[in-house]
Scaffold this motif. Structure first.
Motif, PDB file in Angstrom:
ATOM      1  N   ALA A 177       0.829  -1.206   0.000  1.00  0.00           N
ATOM      2  CA  ALA A 177       0.000   0.000   0.000  1.00  0.00           C
ATOM      3  C   ALA A 177       0.862   1.254   0.000  1.00  0.00           C
ATOM      4  CB  ALA A 177      -0.924  -0.009   1.216  1.00  0.00           C
ATOM      5  N   LEU A 178       1.952   1.246   0.770  1.00  0.00           N
ATOM      6  CA  LEU A 178       2.839   2.412   0.815  1.00  0.00           C
ATOM      7  C   LEU A 178       3.509   2.636  -0.536  1.00  0.00           C
ATOM      8  CD1 LEU A 178       4.128   4.673   2.448  1.00  0.00           C
ATOM      9  CD2 LEU A 178       5.891   3.053   3.176  1.00  0.00           C
ATOM     10  N   ARG A 179       3.964   1.562  -1.161  1.00  0.00           N
ATOM     11  CA  ARG A 179       4.575   1.692  -2.487  1.00  0.00           C
ATOM     12  C   ARG A 179       3.563   2.243  -3.493  1.00  0.00           C
ATOM     13  NH1 ARG A 179       5.653  -3.205  -3.123  1.00  0.00           N
ATOM     14  NH2 ARG A 179       7.729  -3.224  -2.186  1.00  0.00           N
ATOM     15  N   TYR A 180       2.343   1.735  -3.412  1.00  0.00           N
ATOM     16  CA  TYR A 180       1.262   2.209  -4.282  1.00  0.00           C
ATOM     17  C   TYR A 180       1.035   3.700  -4.060  1.00  0.00           C
ATOM     18  CZ  TYR A 180      -3.274   1.760  -6.722  1.00  0.00           C
ATOM     19  OH  TYR A 180      -4.321   1.870  -7.601  1.00  0.00           O
ATOM     20  N   LEU A 181       0.994   4.122  -2.794  1.00  0.00           N
ATOM     21  CA  LEU A 181       0.743   5.527  -2.481  1.00  0.00           C
ATOM     22  C   LEU A 181       1.843   6.423  -3.038  1.00  0.00           C
ATOM     23  CD1 LEU A 181      -0.797   7.752  -0.981  1.00  0.00           C
ATOM     24  CD2 LEU A 181       0.514   7.161   1.072  1.00  0.00           C
ATOM     25  N   LEU A 182       3.092   6.046  -2.832  1.00  0.00           N
ATOM     26  CA  LEU A 182       4.202   6.882  -3.286  1.00  0.00           C
ATOM     27  C   LEU A 182       4.214   6.998  -4.805  1.00  0.00           C
ATOM     28  CD1 LEU A 182       7.041   5.668  -0.881  1.00  0.00           C
ATOM     29  CD2 LEU A 182       5.711   7.780  -0.754  1.00  0.00           C
ATOM     30  N   ALA A 247       0.702  -4.959  -5.028  1.00  0.00           N
ATOM     31  CA  ALA A 247      -0.525  -4.326  -4.537  1.00  0.00           C
ATOM     32  C   ALA A 247      -1.749  -5.181  -4.844  1.00  0.00           C
ATOM     33  CB  ALA A 247      -0.677  -2.935  -5.144  1.00  0.00           C
ATOM     34  N   HIS A 248      -1.853  -5.674  -6.071  1.00  0.00           N
ATOM     35  CA  HIS A 248      -3.024  -6.457  -6.461  1.00  0.00           C
ATOM     36  C   HIS A 248      -2.966  -7.863  -5.877  1.00  0.00           C
ATOM     37  CE1 HIS A 248      -4.147  -3.820 -10.166  1.00  0.00           C
ATOM     38  NE2 HIS A 248      -3.739  -3.101  -9.148  1.00  0.00           N
ATOM     39  N   GLY A 249      -1.766  -8.406  -5.760  1.00  0.00           N
ATOM     40  CA  GLY A 249      -1.652  -9.777  -5.279  1.00  0.00           C
ATOM     41  C   GLY A 249      -1.845  -9.940  -3.797  1.00  0.00           C
ATOM     42  N   SER A 250      -1.632  -8.889  -3.008  1.00  0.00           N
ATOM     43  CA  SER A 250      -1.734  -8.991  -1.552  1.00  0.00           C
ATOM     44  C   SER A 250      -3.076  -8.532  -1.021  1.00  0.00           C
ATOM     45  CB  SER A 250      -0.616  -8.171  -0.892  1.00  0.00           C
ATOM     46  OG  SER A 250      -0.739  -6.799  -1.219  1.00  0.00           O
ATOM     47  N   VAL A 255     -11.034  -6.665  -3.582  1.00  0.00           N
ATOM     48  CA  VAL A 255     -10.197  -5.497  -3.827  1.00  0.00           C
ATOM     49  C   VAL A 255      -9.303  -5.728  -5.032  1.00  0.00           C
ATOM     50  CG1 VAL A 255      -8.353  -4.056  -2.877  1.00  0.00           C
ATOM     51  CG2 VAL A 255     -10.267  -4.760  -1.428  1.00  0.00           C
ATOM     52  N   SER A 256      -8.670  -6.898  -5.109  1.00  0.00           N
ATOM     53  CA  SER A 256      -7.838  -7.221  -6.269  1.00  0.00           C
ATOM     54  C   SER A 256      -8.642  -7.133  -7.553  1.00  0.00           C
ATOM     55  CB  SER A 256      -7.244  -8.627  -6.120  1.00  0.00           C
ATOM     56  OG  SER A 256      -6.404  -8.721  -4.998  1.00  0.00           O
ATOM     57  N   ALA A 257      -9.880  -7.647  -7.506  1.00  0.00           N
ATOM     58  CA  ALA A 257     -10.735  -7.602  -8.687  1.00  0.00           C
ATOM     59  C   ALA A 257     -11.039  -6.165  -9.092  1.00  0.00           C
ATOM     60  CB  ALA A 257     -12.028  -8.366  -8.420  1.00  0.00           C
TER      61      ALA A 257
END
Length: 501
Positions: A177-182, A247-250, A255-257
């Motif tokens: 989530a943090l990587r996604y946010l940045l 992000a999608h795999g975890s 949510v992934s869908a």
């Protein structure tokens, strides 16, 4: 206000009102508010689509102030097609999530390993509904926005909601989530810098007015480069895709869908608006060609990486990287001589991918519930154990590979036809190679359905079964991916509404 304008307001208001209602209702009432919002939101989009087909492009001038001072909402064929995709697939995801989270709470124990990771914060699961509805509302607002600044605002809302959805999985998803946010913030920063340059040069951010005024210049070129780079980051186009698989795999299955099927399509839509509409008349055809080259790299690299994955959800996530490549490949074709067919192919592929990929991630959630893991080689016998899930997975795989009779087949056929008409033989080869790679990794996973299960290792946890109701939702989405084979001609007619000359 016309009936189309009223439907536009409803398309924006219903998901946001439902998000507030779900937040105030608490855990017990959030699902009901979410489902009601999904039904009403889908009905509003269907009403708007009927108005667009009947009366042409729909407009709403917010507050009575016209552009460039005010905000104008617009619904043309492309935006309406994206709204329809979001509504129908989003309704299927909501139906699955209703039983997915409900079964977890009813059982009193974690429903899946991904739910187990967040069991300590079980009270946060109900937050899925308001956050998901906020993301849905942000998507709708993005597709209806008629100026670059409001596109930025809606893109930010969508990104923040998507990050919050990833974080619902608990501490195990914090890094993703943090990587996604940045990366989302980086993409937004690049995009808004480009918007500021365009405003400084032309004193308007309205897309139609900019299209009439924009001329080749250093500032316009720099703005286009910054905005395109930011959207490539947000769309996870190769080689800027590294944040997407974690992000999608975890994330939890619904949510992934939602992320893979719908959220990443926002970046593609904006890239299409920029390079088929705003900058389409400028002599910079090298940029769409570069986007097509990145798409070709995504198809091949994403396919190879998906083939190497030992677990199901990461494999499906890398498949998203590959499938997004086809949309990028279509952009240079959609701006050339084969424009109409290529754009229809891109949107049909986007819709088929949304339905099939949502179904596949939901199938992964059911398999996790039944087996306690998603290791592909250890999912033996799921065809007999979960026949609905196996059927849905098979139909979704057929569409992603591009085999008849599915929407994915018709979309790839139109894409190849457009490439042949344009003499882009490399594109044809990439599409065929990508389809072969998809067949290899998807049918390898599907083959586990027909393998006799062996003796389980000591201590292995296996649930008695997965809940049946969520499996029907994944099957319905997979059937939608097949039924989209009939959507080519109607979609072409819809995309012609309000198309730039």
């Amino acid at each position: 206000m016309t009936s189309g304008g009223a439907w536009m307001i409803a398309v924006l208001a219903v998901p946001l009102a439902a998000a507030v209602a779900a937040l105030l209702a608490g855990r017990r009432g959030a699902a009901a508010a979410g489902l009601l919002g999904s039904v009403l939101g889908t009905a509003a989009v269907l009403g708007l689509a009927a108005a667009v087909l009947t009366d042409g492009m729909q407009r709403v001038i917010v507050g009575g102030w016209a552009a460039p001072l005010g905000i104008e909402l617009r619904a043309d064929g492309l935006s309406t097609a994206m709204l329809l995709m979001t509504a129908v697939v989003g309704a299927g995801i909501a139906l699955y999530a209703w039983r997915y989270f409900g079964a977890s709470h009813a059982a009193g124990t974690p429903h899946t390993p991904e739910a187990a990771a967040g069991a300590a914060n079980d009270r946060q699961e109900w937050l899925f509904w308001p956050v998901w509805l906020l993301a849905w509302g942000a998507l709708n607002a993005l597709y209806l926005s008629g100026d670059l600044f409001n596109l930025y605002v809606t893109l930010e809302l969508l990104g923040l909601a998507a990050v919050a959805l990833v974080a619902l999985a608990g501490a195990g998803a914090a890094a993703a989530a943090l990587r996604y946010l940045l990366l989302a913030l980086l993409g937004s920063m690049l995009y808004i810098l480009g918007v500021e340059l365009l405003y400084a040069a032309h004193q308007t951010l309205d897309l139609q007015q900019l299209r009439e005024r924009v001329q080749p210049s250093l500032s316009v070129g720099l703005a286009a480069a910054l905005m395109t780079a930011g959207l490539l980051v947000k769309t996870a186009v190769f080689p800027l895709h590294f944040w997407l698989p974690p992000a999608h795999g975890s994330a939890p299955a619904p949510v992934s869908a939602a992320l893979s099927a719908l959220v990443v399509k926002a970046g593609f839509y904006l890239l299409a608006r920029l390079w088929l509409d705003l900058f389409g008349a400028l002599p910079w055809q090298a940029v769409p060609t570069l986007l097509g080259a990145l798409g070709a790299g995504a198809v091949l690299w994403g396919g190879v990486q998906a083939l190497r994955q030992p677990r199901l959800k990461p494999m499906i996530a890398y498949s998203t990287v590959a499938q997004l490549g086809y949309l990028m490949i279509a952009l240079p074709l959609a701006g050339g001589a084969a424009a109409g067919g290529a754009l229809t192919a891109a949107v049909l592929l986007a819709a088929s991918h949304a339905a099939a990929k949502a179904a596949m991630f939901l199938c992964a959630g059911s398999l996790l519930a039944a087996y306690g893991h998603d290791r592909i080689d250890a999912l033996a016998g799921f065809g007999a154990r979960l026949p609905l899930t196996a059927t849905a997975f098979a139909l979704a795989a057929l569409s992603l590979v591009g085999l008849p009779p599915t929407g994915g087949f018709v979309g790839k056929y139109l894409l190849v036809e457009s490439a042949v008409r344009a003499g882009a033989w490399v594109t044809v080869a990439v599409v065929l190679a990508g389809s072969l790679l998809a067949a290899m990794y998807l049918f390898h996973a599907l083959s586990r359905a027909f393998v006799e299960p062996g003796e389980l290792p000591p201590g292995a946890w296996v649930a008695p079964s997965a809940p049946t109701a969520p499996q029907f939702a994944s099957l319905a989405l997979a059937l939608l991916a097949v039924a989209l084979a009939l959507a080519g001609a109607p979609l072409g007619a819809l995309l012609a509404v309000g198309a730039a000359p």
